[in-house]
Design an enzyme around this catalytic site. Structure first.
Site, PDB file in Angstrom:
ATOM      1  N   HIS A   1       2.817 -16.915  17.360  1.00 54.97           N
ATOM      2  CA  HIS A   1       3.739 -16.190  16.462  1.00 54.97           C
ATOM      3  C   HIS A   1       4.263 -15.020  17.452  1.00 54.97           C
ATOM      4  CE1 HIS A   1       4.893 -14.437  12.823  1.00 54.97           C
ATOM      5  NE2 HIS A   1       4.298 -13.533  12.988  1.00 54.97           N
TER       6      HIS A   1
ATOM      7  N   GLY B   1      -1.243  -6.626   1.966  1.00 52.99           N
ATOM      8  CA  GLY B   1      -2.394  -6.902   1.198  1.00 52.99           C
ATOM      9  C   GLY B   1      -1.839  -6.655  -0.173  1.00 52.99           C
TER      10      GLY B   1
ATOM     11  N   ASN C   1      -1.964  -9.057  13.376  1.00 52.87           N
ATOM     12  CA  ASN C   1      -1.509  -9.343  14.602  1.00 52.87           C
ATOM     13  C   ASN C   1      -2.320  -8.814  15.839  1.00 52.87           C
ATOM     14  OD1 ASN C   1       0.940 -11.013  14.269  1.00 52.87           O
ATOM     15  ND2 ASN C   1       2.105  -9.555  13.094  1.00 52.87           N
TER      16      ASN C   1
ATOM     17  N   HIS D   1       0.577  -2.714   3.012  1.00 57.60           N
ATOM     18  CA  HIS D   1       1.709  -3.367   2.275  1.00 57.60           C
ATOM     19  C   HIS D   1       1.694  -4.680   2.200  1.00 57.60           C
ATOM     20  CE1 HIS D   1       3.919   0.001   4.408  1.00 57.60           C
ATOM     21  NE2 HIS D   1       4.540   0.301   3.499  1.00 57.60           N
TER      22      HIS D   1
ATOM     23  N   ASN E   1      -7.696  -4.050  16.961  1.00 58.58           N
ATOM     24  CA  ASN E   1      -7.978  -5.021  15.946  1.00 58.58           C
ATOM     25  C   ASN E   1      -9.077  -5.853  16.153  1.00 58.58           C
ATOM     26  OD1 ASN E   1      -5.961  -3.702  14.518  1.00 58.58           O
ATOM     27  ND2 ASN E   1      -4.270  -5.188  15.253  1.00 58.58           N
TER      28      ASN E   1
ATOM     29  N   ARG F   1      11.998 -18.178   7.542  1.00 66.28           N
ATOM     30  CA  ARG F   1      13.041 -17.433   8.143  1.00 66.28           C
ATOM     31  C   ARG F   1      13.903 -18.314   8.883  1.00 66.28           C
ATOM     32  NH1 ARG F   1       8.730 -12.905  11.066  1.00 66.28           N
ATOM     33  NH2 ARG F   1       9.042 -11.304   9.387  1.00 66.28           N
TER      34      ARG F   1
HETATM   35  N1  APR Z   1     -11.248  -2.601   6.628  1.00 63.95           N
HETATM   36  C1  APR Z   1     -10.426  -2.595   5.723  1.00 63.95           C
HETATM   37  N2  APR Z   1      -9.065  -2.130   5.813  1.00 63.95           N
HETATM   38  C2  APR Z   1      -8.654  -1.575   7.095  1.00 63.95           C
HETATM   39  C3  APR Z   1      -9.650  -1.717   8.123  1.00 63.95           C
HETATM   40  C4  APR Z   1     -10.875  -2.009   8.088  1.00 63.95           C
HETATM   41  N3  APR Z   1     -11.618  -2.091   8.938  1.00 63.95           N
HETATM   42  N4  APR Z   1      -8.841  -1.028   9.045  1.00 63.95           N
HETATM   43  C5  APR Z   1      -7.518  -0.899   8.639  1.00 63.95           C
HETATM   44  N5  APR Z   1      -7.569  -1.075   7.241  1.00 63.95           N
HETATM   45  C6  APR Z   1      -6.573  -1.193   6.386  1.00 63.95           C
HETATM   46  C7  APR Z   1      -5.728   0.265   6.654  1.00 63.95           C
HETATM   47  O1  APR Z   1      -6.445   1.163   6.044  1.00 63.95           O
HETATM   48  C8  APR Z   1      -4.151  -0.319   5.889  1.00 63.95           C
HETATM   49  O2  APR Z   1      -4.454   0.125   4.554  1.00 63.95           O
HETATM   50  O3  APR Z   1      -5.382  -2.146   6.602  1.00 63.95           O
HETATM   51  C9  APR Z   1      -4.067  -1.972   5.898  1.00 63.95           C
HETATM   52  C10 APR Z   1      -3.193  -2.470   6.881  1.00 63.95           C
HETATM   53  O4  APR Z   1      -1.989  -2.104   6.040  1.00 63.95           O
HETATM   54  P1  APR Z   1      -0.320  -1.519   6.894  1.00 63.95           P
HETATM   55  O5  APR Z   1      -0.726  -0.761   7.755  1.00 63.95           O
HETATM   56  O6  APR Z   1       0.384  -1.484   5.276  1.00 63.95           O
HETATM   57  O7  APR Z   1      -0.072  -2.913   7.482  1.00 63.95           O
HETATM   58  P2  APR Z   1       0.607  -4.374   6.867  1.00 63.95           P
HETATM   59  O8  APR Z   1       2.065  -3.982   6.916  1.00 63.95           O
HETATM   60  O9  APR Z   1       0.167  -4.801   5.718  1.00 63.95           O
HETATM   61  O10 APR Z   1       0.386  -5.300   8.094  1.00 63.95           O
HETATM   62  C11 APR Z   1      -0.913  -6.115   8.076  1.00 63.95           C
HETATM   63  O11 APR Z   1      -0.544  -7.810   9.039  1.00 63.95           O
HETATM   64  O12 APR Z   1       1.657  -8.775   9.893  1.00 63.95           O
HETATM   65  C12 APR Z   1       0.474  -8.218  10.164  1.00 63.95           C
HETATM   66  O13 APR Z   1       1.267  -6.980  12.061  1.00 63.95           O
HETATM   67  C13 APR Z   1       0.916  -6.961  10.746  1.00 63.95           C
HETATM   68  O14 APR Z   1      -1.443  -6.612  11.658  1.00 63.95           O
HETATM   69  C14 APR Z   1      -0.531  -6.312  10.731  1.00 63.95           C
HETATM   70  C15 APR Z   1      -1.057  -6.602   9.368  1.00 63.95           C
END
Ligand code: APR
EC number: 1.1.1.37
Length: 312
Positions: A178, A15, A123, A13, A98, A154
């Site tokens: 945060h 990215g 996070n 979301h 993570n 915010r």
């Molecule tokens: N390499 C590349 N991409 C990865 C990897 C990796 N090793 N591991 C996970 N991903 C990708 C997932 O496939 C997923 O598409 O990271 C993406 C994360 O996207 P979302 O689940 O949509 O998360 P998002 O809402 O974008 O939040 C991302 O930001 O605000 C913080 O808490 C939130 O930690 C979270 C991060």
């Protein structure tokens, strides 16, 4: 003129939203990197964004990939990759999952974009920024985390709603970790240059501070599935633009502290100057005793999360 390049690791979301903002505002060419299983959706999102260019009037390159070679030459690498906490998963489990993602991603960055600046969003962001700083071996000014611009945005939104004034006329500063312990610095809150305290009674200000502290949870509760991404992406855009355009913006960012504000060996949100070198300066404010106490409390909360990291 050589074009700037931003690589975004994780095309979820946040990215993909960030990729759209960067492309639409013509800040840089964009590479969206995903795990191999998600390469196709990443390519699809990149193509979809590019196809909005003829309508919105931009021309930059946007590509999706799972190959780290494609981040070569990136000026900035943004890390949004990671897992979200699932039911039954402990907070420490999430931190370790993570942290492993940070280790994998940092390897790729070290190999293919060793001169880049890294902005971390994953996070728990204070601890993940610390992990990336340690794992990368990059100088501290080139490893940043995003939280303060979002938390402050915010807060600015809630103040503007309470006063029915333009959001952009409200300025302020939210520091610390945060999470629930973040520290809004009330003396810095101005509305068109007028101190907030002259415009709102204390009980209303207190309610705004409380809502700001829980701002992330409010969005999670409304979305029902996932966390905020429009405002987080906008906050990263602001940091990336400040660096690429050498804007010398005074904004809060998570950075490695080595004695500033009395803290050592921790990554925490503080006022910084962002420019071409990344974090060019940590701005040390004269905090009130109460604010310093709150910041201490916030740093302790970050330390506790950090203690679950393998790489300390
Ligand atoms: N390499 C590349 N991409 C990865 C990897 C990796 N090793 N591991 C996970 N991903 C990708 C997932 O496939 C997923 O598409 O990271 C993406 C994360 O996207 P979302 O689940 O949509 O998360 P998002 O809402 O974008 O939040 C991302 O930001 O605000 C913080 O808490 C939130 O930690 C979270 C991060």
């Amino acid at each position: 003129m050589t074009k700037n390049k931003i690589a975004i690791i994780g095309a979820g979301h946040t990215g993909s939203t960030l990729a759209f903002i960067i492309a639409e505002r013509a800040l840089a060419d964009v590479v969206l990197l995903e795990i191999p299983d998600n390469e196709k959706p990443a390519r699809g999102k990149a193509l979809d964004i590019k196809e909005s260019g003829p309508i919105l009037g931009f021309n930059g390159s946007v590509v999706g990939t799972s190959n780290y070679e494609d981040i070569q030459g990136a000026d900035i690498v943004v890390i949004t990759a990671g897992a979200a906490r699932k039911p039954g998963m402990s907070r420490d489990d999430l931190i370790q999952i993570n942290e492993n993602v940070m280790a994998q991603v940092t390897e790729g960055i070290k190999k293919y974009a060793p001169e880049s600046k890294i902005i971390v969003l994953t996070n728990p962001v204070d601890a993940m920024t610390y992990a990336v700083y340690k794992l990368s071996g990059f100088p501290k000014e080139r490893v940043l985390g995003q939280s303060g611009i979002l938390d402050t945005a915010r807060y600015r939104t809630f103040v503007s709603e309470a006063l029915d004034v333009a959001q952009t006329d409200v300025t302020g500063l939210v520091l610390g970790g945060h999470g629930d312990t973040m520290v809004p610095i009330l003396s810095t809150t101005l509305v068109g240059g007028v101190p907030l305290k002259a415009l709102l009674p204390q009980d209303k200000i207190d309610a705004i501070v409380e809502r700001t502290r829980k701002g992330g949870a409010e969005i999670v509760g409304l979305l029902g599935n996932g966390s905020a991404y429009y405002a987080p992406a906008a906050a990263i855009y602001e940091m990336a633009a400040a660096i690429l355009r050498d804007e010398k913006r005074l904004v809060p960012a998570i950075t490695y502290l080595d004695g500033e504000y009395g803290f050592k060996d921790i990554c925490l949100g503080v006022p910084t100057i962002l420019g071409a070198n990344g974090v060019e300066k940590v701005v040390e404010l004269d905090l009130t005793e109460d604010e310093q106490h709150q910041l201490q409390h916030s740093a302790e909360a970050v330390e506790e999360v950090k203690s679950a990291l393998k790489k300390k």
